[in-house]
Design a protein around this motif. Structure first.
Motif, PDB file in Angstrom:
ATOM      1  N   THR A 181       0.855  -1.179   0.000  1.00 54.05           N
ATOM      2  CA  THR A 181       0.000   0.000   0.000  1.00 54.05           C
ATOM      3  C   THR A 181       0.895   1.234   0.000  1.00 54.05           C
ATOM      4  O   THR A 181       1.848   1.316   0.768  1.00 54.05           O
ATOM      5  CB  THR A 181      -0.897   0.021   1.258  1.00 54.05           C
ATOM      6  OG1 THR A 181      -1.677  -1.163   1.286  1.00 54.05           O
ATOM      7  CG2 THR A 181      -1.785   1.247   1.281  1.00 54.05           C
ATOM      8  N   SER A 182       0.596   2.203  -0.867  1.00 50.08           N
ATOM      9  CA  SER A 182       1.365   3.449  -0.854  1.00 50.08           C
ATOM     10  C   SER A 182       1.297   4.052   0.537  1.00 50.08           C
ATOM     11  O   SER A 182       0.223   4.157   1.121  1.00 50.08           O
ATOM     12  CB  SER A 182       0.792   4.425  -1.884  1.00 50.08           C
ATOM     13  OG  SER A 182       0.945   3.906  -3.182  1.00 50.08           O
ATOM     14  N   TRP A 183       2.444   4.436   1.064  1.00 52.32           N
ATOM     15  CA  TRP A 183       2.460   4.875   2.465  1.00 52.32           C
ATOM     16  C   TRP A 183       3.020   6.272   2.683  1.00 52.32           C
ATOM     17  O   TRP A 183       3.313   6.660   3.805  1.00 52.32           O
ATOM     18  CB  TRP A 183       3.173   3.842   3.336  1.00 52.32           C
ATOM     19  CG  TRP A 183       4.557   3.436   2.905  1.00 52.32           C
ATOM     20  CD1 TRP A 183       4.892   2.471   2.009  1.00 52.32           C
ATOM     21  CD2 TRP A 183       5.782   3.971   3.392  1.00 52.32           C
ATOM     22  NE1 TRP A 183       6.251   2.371   1.904  1.00 52.32           N
ATOM     23  CE2 TRP A 183       6.827   3.274   2.742  1.00 52.32           C
ATOM     24  CE3 TRP A 183       6.111   4.960   4.313  1.00 52.32           C
ATOM     25  CZ2 TRP A 183       8.171   3.555   2.975  1.00 52.32           C
ATOM     26  CZ3 TRP A 183       7.450   5.236   4.545  1.00 52.32           C
ATOM     27  CH2 TRP A 183       8.457   4.538   3.881  1.00 52.32           C
ATOM     28  N   CYS A 184       3.087   7.103   1.655  1.00 54.19           N
ATOM     29  CA  CYS A 184       3.535   8.482   1.857  1.00 54.19           C
ATOM     30  C   CYS A 184       2.572   9.232   2.782  1.00 54.19           C
ATOM     31  O   CYS A 184       2.990   9.969   3.676  1.00 54.19           O
ATOM     32  CB  CYS A 184       3.715   9.207   0.534  1.00 54.19           C
ATOM     33  SG  CYS A 184       2.227   9.366  -0.480  1.00 54.19           S
ATOM     34  N   GLY A 185       1.262   9.023   2.594  1.00 55.11           N
ATOM     35  CA  GLY A 185       0.260   9.664   3.450  1.00 55.11           C
ATOM     36  C   GLY A 185       0.330   9.163   4.878  1.00 55.11           C
ATOM     37  O   GLY A 185       0.108   9.916   5.824  1.00 55.11           O
ATOM     38  N   LEU A 186       0.644   7.893   5.059  1.00 54.58           N
ATOM     39  CA  LEU A 186       0.792   7.322   6.402  1.00 54.58           C
ATOM     40  C   LEU A 186       1.956   7.971   7.128  1.00 54.58           C
ATOM     41  O   LEU A 186       1.856   8.290   8.318  1.00 54.58           O
ATOM     42  CB  LEU A 186       0.990   5.810   6.309  1.00 54.58           C
ATOM     43  CG  LEU A 186       1.126   5.067   7.631  1.00 54.58           C
ATOM     44  CD1 LEU A 186      -0.168   5.149   8.432  1.00 54.58           C
ATOM     45  CD2 LEU A 186       1.517   3.615   7.386  1.00 54.58           C
ATOM     46  N   PHE A 187       3.060   8.193   6.425  1.00 58.49           N
ATOM     47  CA  PHE A 187       4.216   8.866   7.031  1.00 58.49           C
ATOM     48  C   PHE A 187       3.841  10.275   7.489  1.00 58.49           C
ATOM     49  O   PHE A 187       4.126  10.673   8.619  1.00 58.49           O
ATOM     50  CB  PHE A 187       5.392   8.913   6.045  1.00 58.49           C
ATOM     51  CG  PHE A 187       6.529   9.757   6.529  1.00 58.49           C
ATOM     52  CD1 PHE A 187       7.332   9.333   7.572  1.00 58.49           C
ATOM     53  CD2 PHE A 187       6.799  10.982   5.946  1.00 58.49           C
ATOM     54  CE1 PHE A 187       8.386  10.116   8.028  1.00 58.49           C
ATOM     55  CE2 PHE A 187       7.843  11.780   6.392  1.00 58.49           C
ATOM     56  CZ  PHE A 187       8.642  11.341   7.438  1.00 58.49           C
ATOM     57  N   VAL A 188       3.173  11.037   6.621  1.00 64.26           N
ATOM     58  CA  VAL A 188       2.764  12.395   6.985  1.00 64.26           C
ATOM     59  C   VAL A 188       1.773  12.357   8.152  1.00 64.26           C
ATOM     60  O   VAL A 188       1.867  13.140   9.085  1.00 64.26           O
ATOM     61  CB  VAL A 188       2.188  13.149   5.763  1.00 64.26           C
ATOM     62  CG1 VAL A 188       1.584  14.486   6.168  1.00 64.26           C
ATOM     63  CG2 VAL A 188       3.274  13.350   4.715  1.00 64.26           C
ATOM     64  N   ALA A 189       0.832  11.413   8.117  1.00 67.09           N
ATOM     65  CA  ALA A 189      -0.151  11.290   9.204  1.00 67.09           C
ATOM     66  C   ALA A 189       0.533  10.993  10.534  1.00 67.09           C
ATOM     67  O   ALA A 189       0.174  11.559  11.566  1.00 67.09           O
ATOM     68  CB  ALA A 189      -1.166  10.195   8.885  1.00 67.09           C
ATOM     69  N   HIS A 190       1.506  10.102  10.511  1.00 70.05           N
ATOM     70  CA  HIS A 190       2.226   9.784  11.746  1.00 70.05           C
ATOM     71  C   HIS A 190       2.908  11.037  12.294  1.00 70.05           C
ATOM     72  O   HIS A 190       2.794  11.345  13.486  1.00 70.05           O
ATOM     73  CB  HIS A 190       3.269   8.694  11.501  1.00 70.05           C
ATOM     74  CG  HIS A 190       4.147   8.460  12.679  1.00 70.05           C
ATOM     75  ND1 HIS A 190       3.714   7.799  13.802  1.00 70.05           N
ATOM     76  CD2 HIS A 190       5.417   8.837  12.930  1.00 70.05           C
ATOM     77  CE1 HIS A 190       4.688   7.778  14.694  1.00 70.05           C
ATOM     78  NE2 HIS A 190       5.728   8.401  14.183  1.00 70.05           N
ATOM     79  N   CYS A 191       3.600  11.767  11.439  1.00 69.90           N
ATOM     80  CA  CYS A 191       4.283  12.989  11.883  1.00 69.90           C
ATOM     81  C   CYS A 191       3.295  14.030  12.395  1.00 69.90           C
ATOM     82  O   CYS A 191       3.492  14.626  13.454  1.00 69.90           O
ATOM     83  CB  CYS A 191       5.111  13.568  10.745  1.00 69.90           C
ATOM     84  SG  CYS A 191       6.487  12.517  10.229  1.00 69.90           S
ATOM     85  N   MET A 192       2.210  14.248  11.654  1.00 68.10           N
ATOM     86  CA  MET A 192       1.246  15.274  12.047  1.00 68.10           C
ATOM     87  C   MET A 192       0.460  14.877  13.282  1.00 68.10           C
ATOM     88  O   MET A 192       0.003  15.738  14.040  1.00 68.10           O
ATOM     89  CB  MET A 192       0.309  15.597  10.881  1.00 68.10           C
ATOM     90  CG  MET A 192       1.018  16.233   9.686  1.00 68.10           C
ATOM     91  SD  MET A 192       2.089  17.630  10.111  1.00 68.10           S
ATOM     92  CE  MET A 192       0.890  18.794  10.749  1.00 68.10           C
ATOM     93  N   SER A 193       0.299  13.583  13.539  1.00 71.16           N
ATOM     94  CA  SER A 193      -0.427  13.157  14.749  1.00 71.16           C
ATOM     95  C   SER A 193       0.339  13.514  16.013  1.00 71.16           C
ATOM     96  O   SER A 193      -0.238  13.524  17.097  1.00 71.16           O
ATOM     97  CB  SER A 193      -0.723  11.658  14.700  1.00 71.16           C
ATOM     98  OG  SER A 193       0.468  10.905  14.876  1.00 71.16           O
ATOM     99  N   LEU A 194       1.610  13.852  15.888  1.00 67.94           N
ATOM    100  CA  LEU A 194       2.396  14.282  17.048  1.00 67.94           C
ATOM    101  C   LEU A 194       2.051  15.703  17.476  1.00 67.94           C
ATOM    102  O   LEU A 194       2.297  16.079  18.617  1.00 67.94           O
ATOM    103  CB  LEU A 194       3.896  14.173  16.736  1.00 67.94           C
ATOM    104  CG  LEU A 194       4.390  12.763  16.409  1.00 67.94           C
ATOM    105  CD1 LEU A 194       5.850  12.815  15.969  1.00 67.94           C
ATOM    106  CD2 LEU A 194       4.209  11.836  17.592  1.00 67.94           C
TER     107      LEU A 194
END
Length: 129
Positions: free
Chosen positions: A10-23
């Motif tokens: 699954t493309s995970w560029c959005g997951l990376f950004v979501a993880h960072c922004m959830s901080l």
């Protein structure tokens, strides 16, 4: 974060950004795995600033595919961004400014920093899948 992520295919560029922004925020796009969904996040900026979210089209400007990451710097025709799913890793990649859809910023934080001008050798990324 509670995001359903099926496989590493699954493309995970959005997951990376979501993880960072959830901080820093508990508000994320409805579908943070969809890169183009980040064009609805926070507020729009006219220019890149360190840490701003860059949203790009992939495949076709009118299509559904995209790519998302964080502004690091820029040169005359390219943005240099930190993102996930770039060569299947978190890396800094160079993307054409012609592919940019939007620049976004987290609403509750003031914009800090200014555009970072850089010269960077190497080819631009054309397909981040």
């Amino acid at each position: 974060m509670g995001i359903s992520y099926q496989t590493d295919e699954t493309s995970w560029c959005g997951l990376f950004v979501a993880h960072c922004m959830s901080l820093v925020s508990d508000r994320l796009p409805i579908n943070p795995l969809g890169a183009r969904q980040w064009a609805k996040y926070g507020r729009r900026l006219d220019k890149g600033a360190p840490g701003s979210i860059l949203v790009f089209w992939r495949g076709s400007p009118r299509g559904w595919k995209g790519h998302v990451g964080f502004y690091v710097s820029e040169s005359a025709g390219h943005y240099h961004m930190l993102g996930g799913n770039q060569s299947n890793a978190v890396t800094t990649a160079k993307l054409s400014k012609r592919r940019l859809l939007d620049i976004r910023w987290q609403e509750s934080y003031p914009v800090r920093g200014v555009r970072v001008l850089a010269q960077r050798e190497g080819a631009a990324s054309i397909n981040e899948a």
